[in-house]
Design an enzyme around this catalytic site. Structure first.
Site, mmCIF file in Angstrom:
data_model
loop_
_atom_site.group_PDB
_atom_site.id
_atom_site.type_symbol
_atom_site.label_atom_id
_atom_site.label_comp_id
_atom_site.label_asym_id
_atom_site.label_seq_id
_atom_site.Cartn_x
_atom_site.Cartn_y
_atom_site.Cartn_z
ATOM 1 N N CYS A 122 20.804 -25.686 -4.263
ATOM 2 C CA CYS A 122 21.519 -24.739 -3.415
ATOM 3 C C CYS A 122 20.530 -23.619 -3.072
ATOM 4 C CB CYS A 122 22.783 -24.211 -4.109
ATOM 5 S SG CYS A 122 22.453 -23.383 -5.677
ATOM 6 N N MET A 123 20.992 -22.409 -2.847
ATOM 7 C CA MET A 123 20.079 -21.356 -2.405
ATOM 8 C C MET A 123 19.188 -20.833 -3.524
ATOM 9 S SD MET A 123 22.153 -19.059 0.362
ATOM 10 C CE MET A 123 20.646 -18.223 0.863
#
Length: 457
Positions: free
Chosen positions: A26-27
Site C-alpha cells: 500500500c502507500m
C-alpha cells in the site's frame, strides 16, 4: 545495508521465497500472505535499517517502510522474479481466511496501488477549488476547464483503474477486466442514466436483453463497489470457461465467452446490487450522523488511529467515494484529516522532548510526514513506543472530529488528508476546518507534553 540486502534479509526472515504466497504494497507497507506464519522472525525484521515496524494482522504479515515503500517493493519483485500478486503458486496451500481477512486483503490490495493517482488528482481538485473560491481564476475560463479535466479524469474513469487493480488481486486477465468496466461505462448506458436522473420524457429505467432480461440503467462513472465485484465474478467465469473450452478453441472463444458472460452478469446482477450496497453503506454512515453528528465524529475520530494501525482504515475509502458519487460531498474524509493532524501533533510533542540527536532525526521526519498525510511512520515508528502519546492523539482526533462534524464540515472531492488539503475546504466551512486543525494539533501536542513527562531518551 542497501535496499537489496534488506529485501534479501526480509525474505530470509519470513521463511524464504517458498513461504510467500502473495506480496503487494500500500502507500507505506509491504504486505505478505504467507503459507506458514510460524517461520517469521519479527524481532530480527524490526532491526533491519529502514523498517519502521512489523505485525501480523488479519492473516497478513505487514512490514512498515514509509514513503519509500514503492522502491522497496520494486526490489522485492525483482528478487522474487514475479509480477504483483503472482509470487507463488502455493496460495492454495493457505488455510481458508476469515471474511474479515479476505475483505481487508481485497480493499487494501485494490486501493493501495491507485491511491497516488486519486490523491494527486484530488490535490489538483482541491487547489483548483481554492483558487476559484479566492476568485483568483474564473470558474468559466478555459484554464479552469483544462485543469478540471486533468483532475476529474481519474475519478470519472475510476472503474478502469479499479478493474485493473482488482484483476491483479483476483489473478485474472487485466484487459478483460478493463473490458467489463468499459461495458459499465459505455455512453449509451450513462446517457440513459442521465436522462432518467433529469426526468427526460424519453427516459427508460432499463434495457431488455432478448426482451426478457432487464439491464437496469445506472451511471457507473466514479463507482467503486460494482466494478470490484464484477472483476471478482470475471475471475471465476474466466477459469470456468477456460476449463470447459476445448484446447483448439481456447485462443478465440475463451475470451469471447468470458467477456460476454462476465459483462452480462455485471450489467444484470452485480452492477445494480453493487449500487444498492454502496447506497446501503452510505445510508448506515448517514444514520450515524442522523443520530448525532458530534457522536459520529467522536466514534470515527476515536477509531481512526487504531484503524490505521490494524490496516482497517482502507475500509472507509469506498464509503467516502460512494458518498461523493451519490451525494456530491463527504463528511468522513474531514475526520480522517483531523486524525492525521492529531497524530502529527503528538509526534511533534515527542520530538520536542527528545534529547538524543538520533531520536530527533527519526521523529521529526515522521511528524512532518503525518502533517503531509502519511501517518504510518509516526504511528509505528514513534507513537507505538509512547503509549500515552498514542492515547493523546486518539483523544484529540476524537474531539476534533466531533467538533467539525458538529459544524457540518464536508468535502466535495477526494483529496489526501494533508495540511495542503486546506484549500479544498475554502467556503462556508473553512473557518471550522481551520479551527479543527488547530484543535487537533494543539490538543494532541499539549496532552502528549503533559502525559509523557519523562524525556524521551
Amino acid at each position: 545495508m542497501g535496499t537489496r540486502d534488506a529485501i534479501n534479509n526480509i525474505i530470509h526472515l519470513i521463511g524464504g521465497a517458498d513461504n510467500i504466497s502473495k506480496a503487494w504494497h500500500c502507500m507505506t507497507r509491504l504486505r505478505f500472505s504467507l503459507i506458514d506464519e510460524n517461520k517469521i522472525d519479527q524481532s530480527e525484521i524490526k532491526k533491519i535499517p529502514g523498517v519502521l515496524g512489523a505485525q501480523i494482522q488479519s492473516d497478513q504479515f505487514q512490514i512498515i517502510i514509509g514513503p519509500q515503500v514503492n522502491s522497496w517493493y520494486e526490489q522485492l519483485t525483482q528478487v522474487l522474479g514475479s509480477a504483483p500478486g503472482q509470487t507463488a503458486s502455493t496460495q492454495q496451500k493457505k488455510a481458508r481466511k476469515s471474511l474479515v481477512s479476505m475483505f481487508m486483503d481485497t480493499v487494501s490490495g485494490v486501493f493501495g496501488p491507485i491511491v497516488p493517482a486519486i490523491a494527486g488528482a484530488g490535490m489538483i481538485k482541491g487547489l483548483l477549488a481554492g483558487l476559484i473560491a479566492l476568485k483568483m481564476v474564473s470558474a468559466k475560463s478555459d484554464t479552469v476547464i483544462v485543469i478540471d479535466l486533468i483532475a476529474s479524469g481519474v475519478f470519472y474513469f475510476l472503474p478502469f483503474f479499479l478493474a485493473i487493480s482488482a484483476a491483479r488481486i483476483f489473478k485474472t486477465n487485466e484487459y478483460l477486466a478493463a473490458a467489463v468496466a468499459a461495458c459499465l461505462m459505455y455512453p449509451s448506458l450513462i446517457e440513459a442514466a442521465k436522462a432518467l436522473a433529469t426526468h427526460s420524457p424519453n427516459a427508460v429505467d432499463a434495457f431488455y436483453f432478448l426482451n426478457v432480461v432487464p439491464v437496469s440503467v445506472f451511471n457507473y462513472a466514479s463507482s467503486v463497489i460494482p466494478v470490484i465485484f464484477s472483476v471478482l465474478a470475471l475471475s471465476y467465469i474466466h477459469r470456468w470457461v477456460d476449463k470447459v473450452m476445448p484446447d483448439i478453441l481456447k485462443t478465440v472463444f475463451t475470451p469471447t465467452l468470458t467477456l460476454f458472460l462476465a459483462a452480462l452478469v455485471a450489467l444484470v446482477v452485480i452492477g445494480p446490487l453493487g449500487i444498492y450496497l454502496g447506497k446501503a453503506l452510505a445510508w448506515f454512515i448517514e444514520g450515524l450522523f442522523g443520530v448525532s453528528a458530534s457522536f459520529a465524529g467522536l466514534v470515527v475520530g476515536a477509531i481512526r488511529p487504531v484503524a490505521i494501525l490494524t490496516g482497517m482504515h482502507h475500509a472507509m475509502t469506498p464509503i467516502a467515494l460512494q458518498n461523493f458519487t451519490d451525494r456530491g460531498y463527504d463528511m468522513l474524509m474531514p475526520m480522517m484529516f483531523m486524525a492525521n493532524m492529531a497524530i502529527a501533533g503528538s509526534t511533534f510533542a515527542i520530538w520536542k522532548q527528545s534529547k538524543s540527536r538520533e531520536e530527533r532525526a527519526v521523529v521529526l521526519p515522521a511528524a512532518i510526514s503525518a502533517l503531509l498525510g502519511i501517518t504510518e511512520p509516526a504511528l509505528f515508528g514513534v507513537l507505538t513506543r509512547y503509549k500515552k502519546a498514542f492515547i493523546a492523539a486518539t483523544v484529540a482526533s476524537s474531539i476534533a472530529s466531533a467538533f467539525i462534524a458538529f459544524f457540518g464540515v464536508r468535502l466535495y472531492g477526494y483529496i489526501l488528508s494533508s495540511i495542503f488539503s486546506l484549500p479544498a475546504y475554502i467556503g462556508p466551512y473553512f473557518i471550522f476546518a481551520l479551527l479543527g486543525v488547530a484543535l487537533a494539533l494543539g490538543l494532541s501536542f499539549t496532552m502528549t507534553t503533559l502525559l509523557v513527562r519523562e524525556k524521551a531518551e
